[in-house]
Design a protein around this motif. Structure first.
Motif, PDB file in Angstrom:
ATOM      1  N   MET A 140     -35.856 -37.523 -16.439  1.00 46.04           N
ATOM      2  CA  MET A 140     -35.313 -35.845 -16.537  1.00 46.04           C
ATOM      3  C   MET A 140     -33.372 -35.154 -15.874  1.00 46.04           C
ATOM      4  SD  MET A 140     -35.763 -33.017 -16.218  1.00 46.04           S
ATOM      5  CE  MET A 140     -37.007 -31.739 -14.972  1.00 46.04           C
ATOM      6  N   LEU A 141     -33.137 -36.214 -15.875  1.00 51.92           N
ATOM      7  CA  LEU A 141     -31.745 -36.031 -15.934  1.00 51.92           C
ATOM      8  C   LEU A 141     -30.936 -35.746 -17.014  1.00 51.92           C
ATOM      9  CD1 LEU A 141     -30.110 -37.874 -13.068  1.00 51.92           C
ATOM     10  CD2 LEU A 141     -29.898 -35.840 -12.724  1.00 51.92           C
ATOM     11  N   ALA A 142     -31.810 -36.115 -18.057  1.00 48.75           N
ATOM     12  CA  ALA A 142     -31.082 -36.214 -19.608  1.00 48.75           C
ATOM     13  C   ALA A 142     -31.486 -35.030 -20.259  1.00 48.75           C
ATOM     14  CB  ALA A 142     -31.806 -37.001 -20.437  1.00 48.75           C
ATOM     15  N   ALA A 143     -32.203 -34.519 -19.549  1.00 45.59           N
ATOM     16  CA  ALA A 143     -33.186 -32.699 -20.355  1.00 45.59           C
ATOM     17  C   ALA A 143     -32.267 -31.777 -19.360  1.00 45.59           C
ATOM     18  CB  ALA A 143     -34.396 -32.446 -19.775  1.00 45.59           C
ATOM     19  N   ILE A 144     -31.308 -32.153 -18.304  1.00 46.45           N
ATOM     20  CA  ILE A 144     -30.921 -31.255 -17.971  1.00 46.45           C
ATOM     21  C   ILE A 144     -29.404 -31.336 -18.299  1.00 46.45           C
ATOM     22  CG2 ILE A 144     -29.754 -30.483 -15.329  1.00 46.45           C
ATOM     23  CD1 ILE A 144     -32.509 -31.905 -13.942  1.00 46.45           C
ATOM     24  N   ARG A 145     -29.084 -33.054 -18.626  1.00 42.44           N
ATOM     25  CA  ARG A 145     -27.761 -32.091 -19.023  1.00 42.44           C
ATOM     26  C   ARG A 145     -27.118 -31.970 -20.894  1.00 42.44           C
ATOM     27  NH1 ARG A 145     -27.571 -38.342 -16.610  1.00 42.44           N
ATOM     28  NH2 ARG A 145     -26.598 -38.369 -14.432  1.00 42.44           N
ATOM     29  N   ASN A 146     -28.577 -31.581 -20.849  1.00 44.85           N
ATOM     30  CA  ASN A 146     -28.459 -30.912 -22.378  1.00 44.85           C
ATOM     31  C   ASN A 146     -28.377 -29.443 -21.764  1.00 44.85           C
ATOM     32  OD1 ASN A 146     -28.749 -33.488 -23.716  1.00 44.85           O
ATOM     33  ND2 ASN A 146     -30.545 -33.673 -23.900  1.00 44.85           N
ATOM     34  N   THR A 147     -28.631 -29.308 -21.023  1.00 44.30           N
ATOM     35  CA  THR A 147     -28.261 -27.898 -21.522  1.00 44.30           C
ATOM     36  C   THR A 147     -26.988 -27.279 -20.652  1.00 44.30           C
ATOM     37  OG1 THR A 147     -28.508 -27.005 -18.483  1.00 44.30           O
ATOM     38  CG2 THR A 147     -30.821 -28.082 -20.665  1.00 44.30           C
ATOM     39  N   ASP A 148     -27.403 -25.708 -20.908  1.00 43.11           N
ATOM     40  CA  ASP A 148     -25.608 -25.023 -20.456  1.00 43.11           C
ATOM     41  C   ASP A 148     -24.988 -25.527 -18.981  1.00 43.11           C
ATOM     42  OD1 ASP A 148     -24.973 -24.625 -23.320  1.00 43.11           O
ATOM     43  OD2 ASP A 148     -25.973 -22.673 -23.123  1.00 43.11           O
TER      44      ASP A 148
ATOM     45  N   VAL B 230     -32.604 -26.799  -9.659  1.00 46.49           N
ATOM     46  CA  VAL B 230     -33.715 -27.025 -11.023  1.00 46.49           C
ATOM     47  C   VAL B 230     -34.576 -27.673 -10.399  1.00 46.49           C
ATOM     48  CG1 VAL B 230     -34.150 -29.639 -11.248  1.00 46.49           C
ATOM     49  CG2 VAL B 230     -31.336 -29.665 -11.624  1.00 46.49           C
ATOM     50  N   ILE B 231     -35.534 -27.568 -10.262  1.00 46.90           N
ATOM     51  CA  ILE B 231     -36.817 -27.176  -9.474  1.00 46.90           C
ATOM     52  C   ILE B 231     -37.892 -27.845  -9.665  1.00 46.90           C
ATOM     53  CG2 ILE B 231     -38.848 -26.050  -9.086  1.00 46.90           C
ATOM     54  CD1 ILE B 231     -37.781 -22.761  -9.444  1.00 46.90           C
ATOM     55  N   GLU B 232     -37.749 -29.088  -9.036  1.00 44.66           N
ATOM     56  CA  GLU B 232     -38.572 -30.078  -9.155  1.00 44.66           C
ATOM     57  C   GLU B 232     -39.694 -30.881  -8.231  1.00 44.66           C
ATOM     58  OE1 GLU B 232     -39.567 -33.385 -10.921  1.00 44.66           O
ATOM     59  OE2 GLU B 232     -37.197 -32.876 -11.909  1.00 44.66           O
ATOM     60  N   ALA B 233     -40.829 -30.798  -9.691  1.00 46.59           N
ATOM     61  CA  ALA B 233     -42.051 -31.168  -8.315  1.00 46.59           C
ATOM     62  C   ALA B 233     -42.368 -32.963  -8.249  1.00 46.59           C
ATOM     63  CB  ALA B 233     -43.164 -30.868  -9.250  1.00 46.59           C
ATOM     64  N   ASP B 234     -41.864 -33.549  -8.700  1.00 47.83           N
ATOM     65  CA  ASP B 234     -41.246 -34.822  -8.180  1.00 47.83           C
ATOM     66  C   ASP B 234     -40.194 -35.274  -7.188  1.00 47.83           C
ATOM     67  OD1 ASP B 234     -40.850 -37.890  -8.043  1.00 47.83           O
ATOM     68  OD2 ASP B 234     -41.854 -37.802 -10.746  1.00 47.83           O
ATOM     69  N   PRO B 235     -40.882 -35.914  -5.855  1.00 46.29           N
ATOM     70  CA  PRO B 235     -39.737 -36.243  -4.874  1.00 46.29           C
ATOM     71  C   PRO B 235     -38.944 -37.027  -5.427  1.00 46.29           C
ATOM     72  CG  PRO B 235     -42.069 -36.273  -3.560  1.00 46.29           C
ATOM     73  CD  PRO B 235     -42.130 -36.426  -5.788  1.00 46.29           C
ATOM     74  N   THR B 236     -39.251 -38.584  -5.959  1.00 41.78           N
ATOM     75  CA  THR B 236     -38.309 -39.497  -6.465  1.00 41.78           C
ATOM     76  C   THR B 236     -36.784 -38.285  -7.990  1.00 41.78           C
ATOM     77  OG1 THR B 236     -40.244 -40.778  -6.686  1.00 41.78           O
ATOM     78  CG2 THR B 236     -38.165 -41.355  -7.617  1.00 41.78           C
ATOM     79  N   CYS B 237     -37.515 -37.778  -8.298  1.00 39.41           N
ATOM     80  CA  CYS B 237     -36.967 -37.859  -9.859  1.00 39.41           C
ATOM     81  C   CYS B 237     -35.685 -35.977  -9.380  1.00 39.41           C
ATOM     82  CB  CYS B 237     -37.275 -36.801 -10.257  1.00 39.41           C
ATOM     83  SG  CYS B 237     -38.406 -37.564 -12.266  1.00 39.41           S
ATOM     84  N   ALA B 238     -36.591 -35.841  -7.696  1.00 37.51           N
ATOM     85  CA  ALA B 238     -35.232 -34.567  -7.146  1.00 37.51           C
ATOM     86  C   ALA B 238     -34.177 -35.711  -6.624  1.00 37.51           C
ATOM     87  CB  ALA B 238     -36.425 -33.877  -5.855  1.00 37.51           C
ATOM     88  N   ALA B 239     -34.927 -36.480  -6.049  1.00 39.45           N
ATOM     89  CA  ALA B 239     -33.562 -37.488  -5.340  1.00 39.45           C
ATOM     90  C   ALA B 239     -32.559 -38.392  -6.065  1.00 39.45           C
ATOM     91  CB  ALA B 239     -34.252 -38.542  -4.216  1.00 39.45           C
TER      92      ALA B 239
ATOM     93  N   LEU C 153     -37.039 -28.920  -3.942  1.00 41.17           N
ATOM     94  CA  LEU C 153     -38.465 -29.200  -4.027  1.00 41.17           C
ATOM     95  C   LEU C 153     -39.513 -28.645  -4.143  1.00 41.17           C
ATOM     96  CD1 LEU C 153     -39.669 -32.342  -4.352  1.00 41.17           C
ATOM     97  CD2 LEU C 153     -39.916 -32.735  -2.853  1.00 41.17           C
ATOM     98  N   TYR C 154     -40.244 -28.549  -5.377  1.00 37.12           N
ATOM     99  CA  TYR C 154     -41.355 -27.554  -4.730  1.00 37.12           C
ATOM    100  C   TYR C 154     -42.715 -28.852  -4.809  1.00 37.12           C
ATOM    101  CZ  TYR C 154     -45.353 -24.941  -6.703  1.00 37.12           C
ATOM    102  OH  TYR C 154     -46.610 -24.731  -6.277  1.00 37.12           O
ATOM    103  N   ALA C 155     -43.590 -28.756  -4.014  1.00 38.33           N
ATOM    104  CA  ALA C 155     -44.433 -29.600  -3.331  1.00 38.33           C
ATOM    105  C   ALA C 155     -46.284 -28.927  -4.071  1.00 38.33           C
ATOM    106  CB  ALA C 155     -44.649 -29.696  -2.497  1.00 38.33           C
ATOM    107  N   SER C 156     -47.052 -28.666  -4.405  1.00 38.48           N
ATOM    108  CA  SER C 156     -47.976 -27.905  -5.427  1.00 38.48           C
ATOM    109  C   SER C 156     -49.155 -28.697  -3.989  1.00 38.48           C
ATOM    110  CB  SER C 156     -48.415 -27.468  -6.553  1.00 38.48           C
ATOM    111  OG  SER C 156     -49.859 -26.946  -6.353  1.00 38.48           O
ATOM    112  N   PRO C 157     -49.638 -27.141  -3.607  1.00 39.64           N
ATOM    113  CA  PRO C 157     -51.172 -28.278  -2.694  1.00 39.64           C
ATOM    114  C   PRO C 157     -51.983 -28.582  -3.761  1.00 39.64           C
ATOM    115  CG  PRO C 157     -50.791 -25.461  -2.615  1.00 39.64           C
ATOM    116  CD  PRO C 157     -49.743 -26.548  -3.095  1.00 39.64           C
ATOM    117  N   GLN C 158     -52.274 -28.615  -4.685  1.00 39.82           N
ATOM    118  CA  GLN C 158     -52.979 -28.854  -5.533  1.00 39.82           C
ATOM    119  C   GLN C 158     -52.895 -29.990  -5.842  1.00 39.82           C
ATOM    120  OE1 GLN C 158     -52.470 -25.936  -9.438  1.00 39.82           O
ATOM    121  NE2 GLN C 158     -53.753 -24.625  -8.296  1.00 39.82           N
ATOM    122  N   TYR C 159     -51.344 -31.173  -5.787  1.00 33.63           N
ATOM    123  CA  TYR C 159     -51.310 -32.484  -6.004  1.00 33.63           C
ATOM    124  C   TYR C 159     -50.999 -32.959  -4.773  1.00 33.63           C
ATOM    125  CZ  TYR C 159     -50.915 -30.383 -10.745  1.00 33.63           C
ATOM    126  OH  TYR C 159     -51.627 -29.789 -11.896  1.00 33.63           O
TER     127      TYR C 159
END
Length: 81
Positions: free
Chosen positions: A1-9, A14-23, A34-40
Motif C-alpha cells: 500500500m505504501l508504494a501506491a501512496i508514494r506514487n501520488t503527489d 490515508v483512509i485504510e481498512a486493514d489495521p496491519t497496513c494502517a500501522a 482506520l475505517y472498520a466497516s461493520p460488514q467485515y
C-alpha cells in the motif's frame, strides 16, 4: 500500500481498512484514519472468504425453526379486545 501512496503527489490523509497496513502507514509518517466497516467484522463476511454451500438439511432445519418461532411469537398474533 505504501508504494501506491508514494506514487501520488502527496496524501494529507490515508483512509485504510486493514489495521496491519494502517500501522505500517503510520510508522511511515502518514496520517491515517482506520475505517472498520461493520460488514467485515467477521472474517467469514469478507468477499474473499472461502465459502462452502450450506448443507440442505441445515437449511430445512432452519426453516422449520423459523416457522415454529413465528407460530409462537405472541407479538404477531391478532388481539381481539
Amino acid at each position: 500500500m505504501l508504494a501506491a501512496i508514494r506514487n501520488t503527489d502527496g496524501a494529507d490523509l490515508v483512509i485504510e481498512a486493514d489495521p496491519t497496513c494502517a500501522a505500517e502507514e503510520i510508522r511511515a509518517g502518514y496520517t491515517v484514519m482506520l475505517y472498520a466497516s461493520p460488514q467485515y467484522l467477521m472474517d467469514i463476511w469478507h468477499p474473499d472468504a472461502p465459502r462452502e454451500p450450506r448443507p440442505w438439511d441445515d437449511i430445512v432445519d432452519e426453516l422449520d425453526r423459523q416457522k415454529k418461532a413465528k407460530a409462537t411469537d405472541t407479538r404477531l398474533k391478532e388481539h381481539h379486545d
